[in-house]
Design a protein around this motif. Structure first.
Motif, PDB file in Angstrom:
ATOM      1  N   GLU A   2      -2.130  -2.885  -7.592  1.00  0.00           N
ATOM      2  CA  GLU A   2      -2.229  -3.856  -8.679  1.00  0.00           C
ATOM      3  C   GLU A   2      -1.028  -3.761  -9.608  1.00  0.00           C
ATOM      4  O   GLU A   2      -0.361  -2.729  -9.702  1.00  0.00           O
ATOM      5  CB  GLU A   2      -3.504  -3.620  -9.488  1.00  0.00           C
ATOM      6  CG  GLU A   2      -4.792  -3.813  -8.686  1.00  0.00           C
ATOM      7  CD  GLU A   2      -6.026  -3.586  -9.532  1.00  0.00           C
ATOM      8  OE1 GLU A   2      -5.887  -3.067 -10.660  1.00  0.00           O
ATOM      9  OE2 GLU A   2      -7.127  -3.947  -9.086  1.00  0.00           O
TER      10      GLU A   2
ATOM     11  N   GLY B 230       0.396  -4.796   3.315  1.00  0.00           N
ATOM     12  CA  GLY B 230      -0.182  -5.636   2.284  1.00  0.00           C
ATOM     13  C   GLY B 230       0.780  -6.074   1.212  1.00  0.00           C
ATOM     14  O   GLY B 230       0.371  -6.646   0.191  1.00  0.00           O
TER      15      GLY B 230
ATOM     16  N   ASP C 148       0.858  -1.179   0.000  1.00  0.00           N
ATOM     17  CA  ASP C 148       0.000   0.000   0.000  1.00  0.00           C
ATOM     18  C   ASP C 148       0.902   1.240   0.000  1.00  0.00           C
ATOM     19  O   ASP C 148       1.754   1.377   0.870  1.00  0.00           O
ATOM     20  CB  ASP C 148      -0.867  -0.042   1.261  1.00  0.00           C
ATOM     21  CG  ASP C 148      -1.820   1.139   1.380  1.00  0.00           C
ATOM     22  OD1 ASP C 148      -1.670   2.125   0.621  1.00  0.00           O
ATOM     23  OD2 ASP C 148      -2.709   1.094   2.249  1.00  0.00           O
TER      24      ASP C 148
ATOM     25  N   GLU D 106       0.025 -13.686  -5.364  1.00  0.00           N
ATOM     26  CA  GLU D 106      -1.095 -14.248  -4.603  1.00  0.00           C
ATOM     27  C   GLU D 106      -0.993 -13.899  -3.121  1.00  0.00           C
ATOM     28  O   GLU D 106      -2.018 -13.869  -2.420  1.00  0.00           O
ATOM     29  CB  GLU D 106      -1.124 -15.767  -4.764  1.00  0.00           C
ATOM     30  CG  GLU D 106      -1.657 -16.234  -6.116  1.00  0.00           C
ATOM     31  CD  GLU D 106      -1.660 -17.736  -6.239  1.00  0.00           C
ATOM     32  OE1 GLU D 106      -1.281 -18.414  -5.238  1.00  0.00           O
ATOM     33  OE2 GLU D 106      -2.021 -18.254  -7.310  1.00  0.00           O
ATOM     34  N   ARG D 107       0.218 -13.647  -2.636  1.00  0.00           N
ATOM     35  CA  ARG D 107       0.411 -13.354  -1.215  1.00  0.00           C
ATOM     36  C   ARG D 107       0.152 -11.890  -0.869  1.00  0.00           C
ATOM     37  O   ARG D 107       0.029 -11.547   0.309  1.00  0.00           O
ATOM     38  CB  ARG D 107       1.832 -13.731  -0.791  1.00  0.00           C
ATOM     39  CG  ARG D 107       2.135 -15.208  -0.963  1.00  0.00           C
ATOM     40  CD  ARG D 107       3.404 -15.598  -0.252  1.00  0.00           C
ATOM     41  NE  ARG D 107       3.754 -16.985  -0.491  1.00  0.00           N
ATOM     42  CZ  ARG D 107       4.661 -17.663   0.210  1.00  0.00           C
ATOM     43  NH1 ARG D 107       5.320 -17.051   1.194  1.00  0.00           N
ATOM     44  NH2 ARG D 107       4.925 -18.923  -0.056  1.00  0.00           N
ATOM     45  N   ALA D 108       0.101 -11.025  -1.868  1.00  0.00           N
ATOM     46  CA  ALA D 108      -0.139  -9.608  -1.599  1.00  0.00           C
ATOM     47  C   ALA D 108      -1.579  -9.414  -1.160  1.00  0.00           C
ATOM     48  O   ALA D 108      -2.514 -10.014  -1.707  1.00  0.00           O
ATOM     49  CB  ALA D 108       0.141  -8.788  -2.839  1.00  0.00           C
ATOM     50  N   THR D 109      -1.784  -8.554  -0.166  1.00  0.00           N
ATOM     51  CA  THR D 109      -3.127  -8.308   0.368  1.00  0.00           C
ATOM     52  C   THR D 109      -3.563  -6.855   0.211  1.00  0.00           C
ATOM     53  O   THR D 109      -4.669  -6.499   0.624  1.00  0.00           O
ATOM     54  CB  THR D 109      -3.203  -8.700   1.861  1.00  0.00           C
ATOM     55  OG1 THR D 109      -2.248  -7.919   2.605  1.00  0.00           O
ATOM     56  CG2 THR D 109      -2.899 -10.183   2.057  1.00  0.00           C
ATOM     57  N   SER D 110      -2.719  -6.018  -0.373  1.00  0.00           N
ATOM     58  CA  SER D 110      -3.088  -4.608  -0.556  1.00  0.00           C
ATOM     59  C   SER D 110      -3.944  -4.482  -1.815  1.00  0.00           C
ATOM     60  O   SER D 110      -4.151  -5.450  -2.559  1.00  0.00           O
ATOM     61  CB  SER D 110      -1.848  -3.737  -0.707  1.00  0.00           C
ATOM     62  OG  SER D 110      -1.268  -3.907  -2.006  1.00  0.00           O
ATOM     63  N   ARG D 111      -4.404  -3.267  -2.071  1.00  0.00           N
ATOM     64  CA  ARG D 111      -5.171  -2.997  -3.288  1.00  0.00           C
ATOM     65  C   ARG D 111      -4.280  -2.588  -4.447  1.00  0.00           C
ATOM     66  O   ARG D 111      -4.781  -2.317  -5.545  1.00  0.00           O
ATOM     67  CB  ARG D 111      -6.213  -1.896  -3.011  1.00  0.00           C
ATOM     68  CG  ARG D 111      -7.287  -2.316  -1.997  1.00  0.00           C
ATOM     69  CD  ARG D 111      -8.316  -1.220  -1.827  1.00  0.00           C
ATOM     70  NE  ARG D 111      -9.353  -1.610  -0.882  1.00  0.00           N
ATOM     71  CZ  ARG D 111     -10.393  -0.827  -0.536  1.00  0.00           C
ATOM     72  NH1 ARG D 111     -10.502   0.387  -1.082  1.00  0.00           N
ATOM     73  NH2 ARG D 111     -11.286  -1.260   0.327  1.00  0.00           N
TER      74      ARG D 111
ATOM     75  N   VAL E 217       4.673  -6.403   5.227  1.00  0.00           N
ATOM     76  CA  VAL E 217       3.524  -7.313   5.292  1.00  0.00           C
ATOM     77  C   VAL E 217       2.293  -6.580   5.805  1.00  0.00           C
ATOM     78  O   VAL E 217       1.175  -6.755   5.288  1.00  0.00           O
ATOM     79  CB  VAL E 217       3.853  -8.533   6.168  1.00  0.00           C
ATOM     80  CG1 VAL E 217       2.620  -9.411   6.355  1.00  0.00           C
ATOM     81  CG2 VAL E 217       4.998  -9.345   5.555  1.00  0.00           C
TER      82      VAL E 217
END
Length: 295
Positions: free
Chosen positions: A291, A195, A92, A284-289, A192
């Motif tokens: 792209e 994200g 992020d 796949e491990r990224a959790t932020s928005r 982490v």
């Protein structure tokens, strides 16, 4: 010796470690992406030091040149006398994360440190702050050792950046000044929490401050490290074998990158690459928005 199967000709070509003049590279983001296209790369990660300044331009360049760009950062950390770098992919970029606060503090500290190093060097060598400032291409670029090295080269004091880093600018030099950087585990946790996906950059380098000890890597794994940059020009076969074994035993992904800086270093785009399946697993491990920037 590490033996890796040759990459199939029709497989996407991916370089997950590049720099622009938003930090210490010599090319603009536009020039970097254009160079990547000419080199036949399908995807690069833009990983300037402690900044997201090039991300907006990267979106436009990706569309123009048909190269996917993974927004990233090379985050500075420090462990004792060791300078430790961690690639943060897809974090992020907002300013209210701990990652952003850590980077802002590091940039401020690095600028003050650069001035002090130049003051020390000037006592023995014909170099000024103006010489260093002339090497900084980006308006918002934080001045660091690479810019001091370039000024030393321009003055004829050393032949190239590598010579500057191995002698006058090394951590054992009398001219060296420390600066604030978080410890590596804190850097990984910050990535982490933002994200992003954390990959240890060139952890086996013997040409910088030394390879990272396994107990430190294990601390970083416990903090959420996802991968190791195994394939890098500063890793010999012994280092690559050791790092690959460590990655397998700890469930880490193995990446490769050029650490391209334009004319600042001999590194060439795509000289070390990441396999598509590894990139897919990292994303796949990224959790932020955040792209991937697609053409």
């Amino acid at each position: 010796m590490v033996t890796r199967p040759p990459q199939p000709e029709d497989e996407p070509r991916i370089d997950l470690h590049t720099h622009t003049r938003c930090s210490d590279g010599t090319e603009s983001v536009e020039e970097l992406v254009a160079q990547a296209a000419r080199a036949g790369l399908d995807t690069i990660a833009l990983t300037d030091h402690d900044t997201t300044a090039g991300w907006q331009e990267a979106a436009r360049a990706a569309a123009r040149h048909g190269v996917r760009v993974v927004p990233g950062i090379e985050v500075s950390a420090e462990h004792g006398h060791l300078s430790v770098h961690v690639l943060a992919l897809l974090p992020d970029p907002s300013e209210d994360t701990d990652l952003a606060r850590q980077m802002k503090r590091a940039r401020s500290s690095r600028d003050a440190r650069a001035r002090r190093m130049v003051e020390r060097l000037a006592e023995d060598h014909p170099i000024t702050w103006e010489d260093v400032a002339a090497q900084v291409a980006g308006e918002n670029t934080t001045v660091g050792r690479p810019h001091i090295a370039d000024a030393l080269v321009a003055r004829g004091i050393v032949p190239d950046r590598s010579a500057a880093f191995s002698h006058l600018l090394s951590p054992t030099s009398a001219y060296y000044v420390r600066y604030y950087a978080p410890d590596p585990a804190t850097a990984v946790r910050s990535i982490v929490a933002a994200g992003g996906v954390a990959v240890a950059a060139h952890p086996g380098s013997s040409t910088r401050d030394g390879s990272l000890p396994e107990d430190l890597l294990e601390e970083m794994v416990d903090a959420g490290l996802a991968g190791l940059e195994v394939d890098h020009r500063e890793h010999d076969d012994v280092s690559r074998a050791r790092l690959s074994a460590f990655a397998r035993s700890h469930g880490l992904l193995e990446t490769g990158g050029s650490d391209y800086h334009g004319a600042g270093k001999p590194n060439r785009l795509g000289e070390n690459r990441t396999r598509p399946a590894v990139l897919a697993a990292l994303l796949e491990r990224a959790t932020s928005r955040t792209e991937v920037l697609a053409p």
